[in-house]
Scaffold this active site. Structure first.
Site, PDB file in Angstrom:
ATOM      1  N   LYS A  21       0.842  -1.206   0.000  1.00 18.22           N
ATOM      2  CA  LYS A  21       0.000   0.000   0.000  1.00 18.22           C
ATOM      3  C   LYS A  21       0.876   1.255   0.000  1.00 18.22           C
ATOM      4  O   LYS A  21       0.689   2.159  -0.803  1.00 18.22           O
ATOM      5  CB  LYS A  21      -0.927   0.014   1.235  1.00 18.22           C
ATOM      6  CG  LYS A  21      -1.832  -1.198   1.337  1.00 18.22           C
ATOM      7  CD  LYS A  21      -2.759  -1.127   2.540  1.00 18.22           C
ATOM      8  CE  LYS A  21      -2.075  -1.181   3.891  1.00 18.22           C
ATOM      9  NZ  LYS A  21      -1.379  -2.455   4.186  1.00 18.22           N
ATOM     10  N   ARG A 127      11.860  -5.242   5.564  1.00 17.13           N
ATOM     11  CA  ARG A 127      11.543  -3.841   5.235  1.00 17.13           C
ATOM     12  C   ARG A 127      12.397  -2.877   6.063  1.00 17.13           C
ATOM     13  O   ARG A 127      12.681  -3.113   7.231  1.00 17.13           O
ATOM     14  CB  ARG A 127      10.071  -3.542   5.517  1.00 17.13           C
ATOM     15  CG  ARG A 127       9.758  -2.041   5.370  1.00 17.13           C
ATOM     16  CD  ARG A 127       8.298  -1.733   5.339  1.00 17.13           C
ATOM     17  NE  ARG A 127       7.586  -2.209   6.510  1.00 17.13           N
ATOM     18  CZ  ARG A 127       6.264  -2.172   6.625  1.00 17.13           C
ATOM     19  NH1 ARG A 127       5.528  -1.679   5.650  1.00 17.13           N
ATOM     20  NH2 ARG A 127       5.689  -2.622   7.707  1.00 17.13           N
ATOM     21  N   ARG A 171      -0.976  -9.121  12.859  1.00 19.41           N
ATOM     22  CA  ARG A 171      -1.537  -8.068  11.990  1.00 19.41           C
ATOM     23  C   ARG A 171      -2.296  -8.708  10.831  1.00 19.41           C
ATOM     24  O   ARG A 171      -3.339  -8.217  10.417  1.00 19.41           O
ATOM     25  CB  ARG A 171      -0.418  -7.169  11.451  1.00 19.41           C
ATOM     26  CG  ARG A 171       0.094  -6.175  12.495  1.00 19.41           C
ATOM     27  CD  ARG A 171       1.503  -5.693  12.202  1.00 19.41           C
ATOM     28  NE  ARG A 171       1.649  -5.026  10.942  1.00 19.41           N
ATOM     29  CZ  ARG A 171       2.813  -4.865  10.308  1.00 19.41           C
ATOM     30  NH1 ARG A 171       3.932  -5.332  10.841  1.00 19.41           N
ATOM     31  NH2 ARG A 171       2.868  -4.253   9.160  1.00 19.41           N
TER      32      ARG A 171
HETATM   33  P1  AP5 Z   1       4.814  -1.543   1.989  1.00 16.46           P
HETATM   34  O1  AP5 Z   1       4.522  -0.760   0.756  1.00 16.46           O
HETATM   35  O2  AP5 Z   1       5.469  -0.865   3.129  1.00 16.46           O
HETATM   36  O3  AP5 Z   1       3.489  -2.347   2.461  1.00 16.46           O
HETATM   37  P2  AP5 Z   1       2.190  -1.855   3.202  1.00 16.46           P
HETATM   38  O4  AP5 Z   1       1.016  -2.490   2.515  1.00 16.46           O
HETATM   39  O5  AP5 Z   1       2.189  -0.375   3.328  1.00 16.46           O
HETATM   40  O6  AP5 Z   1       2.371  -2.589   4.593  1.00 16.46           O
HETATM   41  P3  AP5 Z   1       2.250  -2.041   6.081  1.00 16.46           P
HETATM   42  O7  AP5 Z   1       3.024  -2.984   6.940  1.00 16.46           O
HETATM   43  O8  AP5 Z   1       2.588  -0.589   6.169  1.00 16.46           O
HETATM   44  O9  AP5 Z   1       0.707  -2.234   6.318  1.00 16.46           O
HETATM   45  P4  AP5 Z   1      -0.036  -2.337   7.640  1.00 16.46           P
HETATM   46  O10 AP5 Z   1      -1.422  -2.185   7.169  1.00 16.46           O
HETATM   47  O11 AP5 Z   1       0.257  -3.560   8.413  1.00 16.46           O
HETATM   48  O12 AP5 Z   1       0.598  -1.165   8.536  1.00 16.46           O
HETATM   49  P5  AP5 Z   1       0.132   0.329   8.831  1.00 16.46           P
HETATM   50  O13 AP5 Z   1       1.341   1.144   8.978  1.00 16.46           O
HETATM   51  O14 AP5 Z   1      -0.912   0.758   7.887  1.00 16.46           O
HETATM   52  O15 AP5 Z   1       5.710  -2.794   1.517  1.00 16.46           O
HETATM   53  C1  AP5 Z   1       6.193  -3.731   2.458  1.00 16.46           C
HETATM   54  C2  AP5 Z   1       7.600  -4.200   2.073  1.00 16.46           C
HETATM   55  O16 AP5 Z   1       7.503  -4.943   0.860  1.00 16.46           O
HETATM   56  C3  AP5 Z   1       8.585  -3.047   1.789  1.00 16.46           C
HETATM   57  O17 AP5 Z   1       9.864  -3.434   2.209  1.00 16.46           O
HETATM   58  C4  AP5 Z   1       8.539  -2.879   0.256  1.00 16.46           C
HETATM   59  O18 AP5 Z   1       9.775  -2.391  -0.262  1.00 16.46           O
HETATM   60  C5  AP5 Z   1       8.244  -4.319  -0.196  1.00 16.46           C
HETATM   61  N1  AP5 Z   1       7.382  -4.371  -1.380  1.00 16.46           N
HETATM   62  C6  AP5 Z   1       6.317  -3.591  -1.673  1.00 16.46           C
HETATM   63  N2  AP5 Z   1       5.744  -3.973  -2.842  1.00 16.46           N
HETATM   64  C7  AP5 Z   1       6.474  -5.034  -3.270  1.00 16.46           C
HETATM   65  C8  AP5 Z   1       6.387  -5.890  -4.416  1.00 16.46           C
HETATM   66  N3  AP5 Z   1       5.415  -5.711  -5.344  1.00 16.46           N
HETATM   67  N4  AP5 Z   1       7.292  -6.883  -4.547  1.00 16.46           N
HETATM   68  C9  AP5 Z   1       8.278  -7.069  -3.613  1.00 16.46           C
HETATM   69  N5  AP5 Z   1       8.417  -6.284  -2.516  1.00 16.46           N
HETATM   70  C10 AP5 Z   1       7.521  -5.294  -2.335  1.00 16.46           C
HETATM   71  O19 AP5 Z   1      -0.559   0.156  10.258  1.00 16.46           O
HETATM   72  C11 AP5 Z   1       0.219  -0.161  11.390  1.00 16.46           C
HETATM   73  C12 AP5 Z   1      -0.681  -0.279  12.616  1.00 16.46           C
HETATM   74  O20 AP5 Z   1      -1.329   0.991  12.879  1.00 16.46           O
HETATM   75  C13 AP5 Z   1      -1.834  -1.277  12.514  1.00 16.46           C
HETATM   76  O21 AP5 Z   1      -1.407  -2.580  12.855  1.00 16.46           O
HETATM   77  C14 AP5 Z   1      -2.825  -0.694  13.519  1.00 16.46           C
HETATM   78  O22 AP5 Z   1      -2.468  -1.001  14.827  1.00 16.46           O
HETATM   79  C15 AP5 Z   1      -2.670   0.801  13.331  1.00 16.46           C
HETATM   80  N6  AP5 Z   1      -3.584   1.350  12.320  1.00 16.46           N
HETATM   81  C16 AP5 Z   1      -3.224   1.906  11.108  1.00 16.46           C
HETATM   82  N7  AP5 Z   1      -4.316   2.310  10.440  1.00 16.46           N
HETATM   83  C17 AP5 Z   1      -5.378   2.015  11.231  1.00 16.46           C
HETATM   84  C18 AP5 Z   1      -6.786   2.186  11.075  1.00 16.46           C
HETATM   85  N8  AP5 Z   1      -7.315   2.721   9.971  1.00 16.46           N
HETATM   86  N9  AP5 Z   1      -7.584   1.760  12.087  1.00 16.46           N
HETATM   87  C19 AP5 Z   1      -7.084   1.224  13.207  1.00 16.46           C
HETATM   88  N10 AP5 Z   1      -5.757   1.027  13.407  1.00 16.46           N
HETATM   89  C20 AP5 Z   1      -4.917   1.418  12.433  1.00 16.46           C
HETATM   90 MG    MG Z   2       2.276   0.996   4.914  1.00 16.39          MG
END
Ligand code: AP5
Ligand code: MG
Length: 213
Positions: A21, A127, A171
């Protein structure tokens, strides 16, 4: 929430941890026409600054659970003041959050980026993120030119504290239980496009650009 509805391109990037994402959002906002709202990034800033919200959010984030809806919705509402379209990254994450968002923003598209849990663990344990500009790297798939240093701004790269295999799995479970119902929610509204996330980031970006255009 109470913000006027605007006719701009408003997208949601829906997907489990590590789906890409943030990676795809970086590409989408590159031309400056869209505002990136990544609730995870905003929450991590609040945690670092030890604000009231950050202190409340931290205990949930460390366990791979969702932060309560009212806290997140209120946090997003405060940022809905741009004269541009939005890329929502990691929001909404529950049906309740989606209903709140529907009241204030007309969504044009929801992109569901799909990967499996095994791939999520592989990507997230390798990552790295820039501590200054937030650019996303990977020690296997997207290495910086100099180890530990951001190519864009020279900032130091760090590993997120929730990128440990046990928390990654929690997660992923949270995604399946609480966020996956949004797939059907948006499909019924005719907004959902499914994208295979297990391909090269550039290939995925090209497909997204085609869908948008
Ligand atoms: P990356 O692009 O960073 O992936 P991502 O989908 O953004 O993953 P996140 O871990 O950020 O998602 P998340 O939903 O768990 O965490 P968030 O911060 O939103 O890519 C990941 C890795 O893969 C990178 O190293 C990248 O280089 C690599 N990559 C990307 N695309 C690739 C490809 N095509 N091929 C190979 N490699 C690739 O949330 C964190 C926490 O915050 C949650 O657990 C929760 O506690 C809280 N939170 C956040 N939003 C909310 C909400 N709306 N409501 C309640 N709690 C929330
Ligand atoms: Mg993210």
């Amino acid at each position: 929430m109470s913000v006027g509805k605007e006719k701009k391109l408003n997208l949601v990037l829906l997907g489990g941890p590590g789906a890409g994402k943030g990676t795809q959002a970086e590409k989408l906002v590159g031309d400056g026409n869209l505002t990136h709202i990544a609730t995870g990034d905003i929450l991590r800033e609040e945690v670092d600054r030890e604000t009231d919200l950050g202190l409340q959010a931290k205990e949930y984030m460390e366990k791979g659970e969702l932060v309560p809806d009212d806290l997140v919705v209120n946090m997003v509402e405060k940022r809905l003041n741009e004269d541009k379209g939005y890329v929502f990254d990691g929001f909404p994450r529950t049906v309740n959050q989606a209903e709140e968002l529907d009241e204030v923003v007309d969504l044009d598209l929801v992109l569901y980026i799909k990967i499996d849990q095994e791939e999520a663990v592989r990507r997230l344990s390798s990552r790295r993120v820039c501590s200054d500009c937030g650019k996303i790297y990977n020690t296997i798939f997207k290495k910086p030119n100099r180890e530990g240093i951001c190519d864009e701004c020279g900032g130091e790269l760090y590993q997120r504290s929730d990128d440990k295999s046990r928390v990654i799995r929690d997660r992923f479970d949270t995604f399946l239980e609480e966020t996956a119902p949004l797939i059907e929610y948006y499909r019924e509204k005719g907004l959902l496009e499914e994208v295979d996330g297990k391909r090269e980031p550039e290939t995925i970006n090209s497909e997204i650009q085609e869908i948008i255009s």
